[in-house]
Design an enzyme around this catalytic site. Structure first.
Site, short mmCIF file in Angstrom:
data_model
loop_
_atom_site.label_atom_id
_atom_site.label_comp_id
_atom_site.label_asym_id
_atom_site.label_seq_id
_atom_site.Cartn_x
_atom_site.Cartn_y
_atom_site.Cartn_z
N GLY A 1 0.85 -0.93 -0.19
CA GLY A 1 -0.09 0.11 0.02
C GLY A 1 1.05 0.91 -0.27
CB SER A 2 3.86 1.90 1.01
OG SER A 2 2.90 2.38 3.11
CB SER B 1 7.49 2.02 5.17
OG SER B 1 6.46 1.61 6.39
CB SER C 1 4.37 -0.04 9.74
OG SER C 1 4.92 -0.25 9.11
CB THR D 1 8.34 -1.77 5.42
OG1 THR D 1 6.70 -1.33 6.20
CG2 THR D 1 8.42 -2.40 4.01
NE ARG E 1 -6.55 -3.08 2.60
CZ ARG E 1 -6.71 -3.93 3.79
NH1 ARG E 1 -5.00 -3.78 4.48
NH2 ARG E 1 -7.27 -4.68 4.26
CD GLU F 1 -2.81 -5.06 0.66
OE1 GLU F 1 -3.00 -4.71 1.97
OE2 GLU F 1 -2.39 -4.34 -0.17
CG HIS G 1 2.92 -6.54 -27.85
ND1 HIS G 1 3.75 -6.48 -29.86
CD2 HIS G 1 2.87 -5.50 -27.87
CE1 HIS G 1 3.13 -5.21 -30.19
NE2 HIS G 1 2.60 -4.71 -29.06
CE LYS H 1 4.16 -6.65 6.36
NZ LYS H 1 3.82 -5.20 6.47
C1 F6R Z 1 -1.95 -3.03 4.37
C2 F6R Z 1 -1.34 -2.95 3.46
C3 F6R Z 1 0.45 -3.79 3.18
C4 F6R Z 1 1.40 -2.60 3.63
C5 F6R Z 1 2.96 -3.53 3.16
C6 F6R Z 1 3.75 -2.23 3.83
O1 F6R Z 1 -2.99 -2.77 4.82
O2 F6R Z 1 -1.93 -1.96 2.57
O3 F6R Z 1 0.61 -3.60 1.32
O4 F6R Z 1 1.24 -1.24 2.99
O5 F6R Z 1 3.16 -3.82 3.94
O6 F6R Z 1 3.78 -1.85 5.13
P1 F6R Z 1 4.26 -0.56 5.25
O7 F6R Z 1 3.02 0.23 4.21
O8 F6R Z 1 3.26 -0.40 6.55
O9 F6R Z 1 5.31 -0.05 5.03
#
Ligand code: F6R
Length: 325
Positions: free
Chosen positions: A43-44, A85, A87, A90, A135, A214, A230, A320
């Protein structure tokens, strides 16, 4: 998740970038930079993809995105890196960040906190509100990433107050121009949606695929035209067998040749009963965001139809955790 998606237009104008960060970004433009590299996963990562597709025709320097642990060899001290990111924790983004640091790149971070905030230079971090799923934070991440990149490139900033207003208004089109999100969700339930798009709508197709994965815990694919002309087009005979449903994201801002290409592709895939989605907008960014809001809502409806929780991402968390993160 429904509340978060309903807040989409509002979130486009929620973050005001710190003036000091804008000044620093403008200084990069005066110094002259070799390129801009976006870091981020899942999502990021979407914000960087949207910015790349919007600005690549006007940018005099390369705009690249990295969804991995390391950055390409040619990214050196004269590049600007934007690490995104939600959170801030990541693993891949943090690893690529460290590598950029070793290469003495100028790095701006966009995050709610976590390790990314801790390792970043305090005057180069744009903090954004926490409490969402990453996301669902796309509108905030995008407004910051686009305006920052515009500063690096010496371009005028997009006014996200106005974009927010237009995207909210675009919901009216769902009734006249598109089918309702509930109807589209029920049409694609029990088939595999395959999104086809070109240029600035290609990352929107990819975002739709990810939101369906998701939010609805459901498989989907996305392909880019003209490349899919193609290879993928040869697989059209198998679409029935696998219940693939082609969905064409078409733009009002395409040239005639690309319009012809889309109709030829639709004609060849016609046995698979494809759908066309096209939404009235004043410019490419509003077209991208209006379609994104619509397709995000479709992913929610699909989650509801299948009785799944659109908020949780247990498998991503499990992975994770298995990796010790
Ligand atoms: C969860 C989502 C995931 C996170 C990914 C990376 O809603 O969209 O795809 O974005 O796991 O984590 P972040 O965004 O915290 O770096």
């Amino acid at each position: 998740m429904r509340e978060m998606i309903q807040a989409f237009p509002e979130l486009l104008r929620t973050v005001k970038i710190d003036d000091r960060i804008i000044e620093r970004a403008e200084r990069e433009s005066e110094k002259g930079l070799k390129g801009v590299c976006f870091l981020g996963m899942g999502g990021s990562s979407i914000a960087g993809e949207y910015v790349r597709s919007l600005l690549s025709e006007t940018s005099p320097v390369p705009l690249i995105s990295v969804r991995d642990y390391s950055i390409p060899r040619h990214v050196d001290k004269d590049w600007v890196v934007i690490a995104v990111s939600y959170s801030g924790n990541t693993e891949e983004t943090l690893s690529a960040y460290r590598e950029a640091r070793k290469r003495s790149c100028t790095i701006f971070s966009v995050t709610t906190g976590g390790e990314l905030k801790r390792v970043s230079d305090t005057s180069y971090v744009q903090l954004i509100p926490s409490g969402l799923q990453p996301r669902a934070a796309l509108p905030m991440l995008l407004s910051v990433t686009l305006n920052l990149t515009q500063s690096f490139l010496g371009l005028d900033h997009t006014d996200f107050n106005e974009v927010s207003r237009q995207v909210a208004l675009s919901k009216k089109e769902w009734v006249g121009n598109l089918m309702s999100p509930e109807t589209l969700a029920s049409k694609l339930n029990d088939s595999v949606p395959v999104f086809f798009a070109h240029g600035h709508l290609a990352p929107v197709a990819y975002r739709a695929k990810c939101q369906i994965n998701e939010n609805a815990k459901y498989t989907a694919l996305s392909w880019e035209i003209p490349e899919a002309n193609h290879n993928e087009i040869e697989a059209s005979a198998s679409y029935k067998r696998f219940s693939f449903l082609p969905i064409f994201l078409e733009s009002h801002f395409e040239n005639k040749r690309m319009d012809q290409r889309f109709s030829a592709t639709r004609a060849i895939l016609s046995s698979a009963n494809g759908l066309v989605l096209k939404i009235g907008s004043r410019d490419r960014l509003e077209e991208m965001l209006s379609l994104t809001l619509y397709l995000d809502t479709v992913s929610l409806e699909l989650a509801d139809l299948n009785g799944v929780d659109s908020l949780s991402v247990d498998k991503i968390s499990e992975l994770k955790a298995r990796l010790g993160g």
